[in-house]
Design a protein around this motif. Structure first.
Motif, short mmCIF file in Angstrom:
data_model
loop_
_atom_site.label_atom_id
_atom_site.label_comp_id
_atom_site.label_asym_id
_atom_site.label_seq_id
_atom_site.Cartn_x
_atom_site.Cartn_y
_atom_site.Cartn_z
N ASP A 26 1.01 -1.56 -0.15
CA ASP A 26 -0.16 -0.14 -0.07
C ASP A 26 1.18 0.70 0.07
OD1 ASP A 26 -2.76 1.35 0.56
OD2 ASP A 26 -1.27 2.13 1.99
N LYS A 27 0.56 2.29 -0.78
CA LYS A 27 1.52 3.45 -0.75
C LYS A 27 -0.01 4.79 -0.18
CE LYS A 27 4.30 1.59 -3.47
NZ LYS A 27 4.07 0.35 -5.15
N SER A 28 -0.87 4.20 -0.30
CA SER A 28 -2.26 5.52 -0.06
C SER A 28 -1.97 5.77 1.14
CB SER A 28 -2.98 5.13 -0.02
OG SER A 28 -3.60 4.00 0.75
N LYS A 29 -1.53 4.89 2.21
CA LYS A 29 -1.43 5.79 3.47
C LYS A 29 -0.33 7.15 3.85
CE LYS A 29 -3.41 2.33 6.40
NZ LYS A 29 -3.20 1.50 7.10
N PHE A 30 0.70 5.91 2.66
CA PHE A 30 1.99 7.10 2.97
C PHE A 30 1.75 8.12 2.11
CE2 PHE A 30 5.61 7.79 -0.32
CZ PHE A 30 6.54 8.34 0.95
N LEU A 31 1.32 8.44 1.34
CA LEU A 31 0.69 9.50 0.14
C LEU A 31 0.05 10.72 1.10
CD1 LEU A 31 0.73 8.49 -3.51
CD2 LEU A 31 2.67 9.43 -2.15
N ALA A 32 -0.91 9.98 1.55
CA ALA A 32 -1.82 10.41 2.57
C ALA A 32 -1.59 11.44 3.87
CB ALA A 32 -3.26 9.77 3.27
N LYS A 33 0.27 11.33 3.89
CA LYS A 33 0.69 11.76 5.23
C LYS A 33 1.08 13.47 4.69
CE LYS A 33 3.49 8.05 6.75
NZ LYS A 33 4.56 7.17 7.10
N ALA A 34 1.12 12.91 3.05
CA ALA A 34 1.05 14.58 2.69
C ALA A 34 0.03 15.17 2.04
CB ALA A 34 2.64 14.27 1.68
N GLY A 35 -0.98 14.79 2.47
CA GLY A 35 -2.05 15.11 2.01
C GLY A 35 -2.72 14.62 0.44
N PHE A 36 -1.96 13.75 -0.14
CA PHE A 36 -2.55 13.71 -1.15
C PHE A 36 -3.96 12.21 -0.97
CE2 PHE A 36 1.43 13.81 -2.24
CZ PHE A 36 1.46 15.53 -2.59
N THR A 37 -5.15 12.49 -1.94
CA THR A 37 -5.94 11.77 -1.75
C THR A 37 -6.50 11.07 -2.99
OG1 THR A 37 -7.61 13.57 -1.05
CG2 THR A 37 -6.23 12.33 0.70
N LEU A 38 -7.59 10.12 -3.15
CA LEU A 38 -8.13 9.95 -4.65
C LEU A 38 -8.86 11.98 -4.76
CD1 LEU A 38 -10.17 6.31 -4.77
CD2 LEU A 38 -8.50 8.02 -6.12
N GLN A 39 -9.46 12.24 -4.30
CA GLN A 39 -10.21 13.67 -3.99
C GLN A 39 -9.26 15.00 -4.73
OE1 GLN A 39 -10.39 11.75 -1.35
NE2 GLN A 39 -12.17 10.48 -2.18
N ASN A 40 -7.82 14.38 -4.71
CA ASN A 40 -7.36 15.39 -5.55
C ASN A 40 -5.87 15.12 -6.14
OD1 ASN A 40 -5.14 14.74 -3.45
ND2 ASN A 40 -5.50 16.72 -2.17
N TYR A 41 -6.49 13.95 -7.21
CA TYR A 41 -5.43 13.33 -7.44
C TYR A 41 -4.26 14.25 -8.40
CZ TYR A 41 -8.34 13.32 -11.49
OH TYR A 41 -8.41 13.23 -13.03
N GLU A 42 -4.96 15.07 -9.36
CA GLU A 42 -3.97 16.16 -9.75
C GLU A 42 -2.76 16.59 -9.25
OE1 GLU A 42 -6.99 15.79 -9.47
OE2 GLU A 42 -8.97 16.53 -10.95
N ALA A 43 -3.56 16.97 -7.34
CA ALA A 43 -1.76 17.54 -6.24
C ALA A 43 -0.78 16.16 -6.75
CB ALA A 43 -2.68 17.53 -5.88
N LEU A 44 -1.02 14.95 -6.82
CA LEU A 44 -0.49 14.28 -6.69
C LEU A 44 0.28 14.57 -8.25
CD1 LEU A 44 1.53 12.33 -6.18
CD2 LEU A 44 -0.34 10.44 -6.30
N GLU A 45 0.11 14.57 -9.27
CA GLU A 45 0.26 14.50 -10.73
C GLU A 45 1.59 15.77 -10.44
OE1 GLU A 45 -0.22 15.16 -15.35
OE2 GLU A 45 -2.11 14.84 -13.39
N VAL A 46 1.42 16.90 -10.38
CA VAL A 46 1.75 18.44 -10.34
C VAL A 46 2.59 18.05 -9.04
CG1 VAL A 46 1.72 20.49 -9.16
CG2 VAL A 46 0.19 19.57 -10.21
N ALA A 47 2.91 17.28 -7.86
CA ALA A 47 4.20 16.81 -7.52
C ALA A 47 5.24 15.95 -7.89
CB ALA A 47 3.86 16.42 -6.47
N LEU A 48 4.66 15.03 -8.70
CA LEU A 48 5.18 14.13 -9.46
C LEU A 48 6.35 15.06 -10.78
CD1 LEU A 48 3.37 11.13 -9.72
CD2 LEU A 48 5.87 11.39 -8.92
#
Length: 111
Positions: A26-48
């Protein structure tokens, strides 16, 4: 070398894999620490995309699909928390496009 800014980041990789809870790897809990969720997946793309803009890529291996590259650095979270990650990118042999494959926590940074 740097991964090009127009690299493909499949939405499904974010919304159906990285940000979805899995019992194994699982990587979702790790990413959630930084505020990344399904509801704002676009923010993860920006960060990548920011990660590949600032961090160099190193060759990992080559196979029938193409050449895999590793980019290690800091993924800046939307809540101010930064995560150390190693990302994998593929320079596809079939069409010469770069594509995001996955990420893993950088254990040396995330104590």
């Amino acid at each position: 070398m740097k991964i090009p800014s127009n690299a493909i980041i499949p939405v499904a990789k974010l919304t159906q894999y990285l940000l979805v809870f899995r019992t194994r790897n699982d990587k979702s809990k790790f990413l959630a620490k930084a505020g990344f969720t399904l509801q704002n997946y676009e923010a993860l793309e920006v960060a990548l995309r920011e990660l590949i803009r600032t961090a160099p890529a190193s060759t990992e291996r080559t196979d029938n699909y193409g050449t895999f590259y590793q980019v290690t650095g800091i993924l800046q979270g939307i809540n101010g928390i930064a995560l150390g990650v190693t990302t994998i990118w593929l320079h596809r042999k079939i069409d010469l496009q770069y594509q995001f494959v996955t990420l893993v926590p950088d254990k040396a940074v995330n104590q």
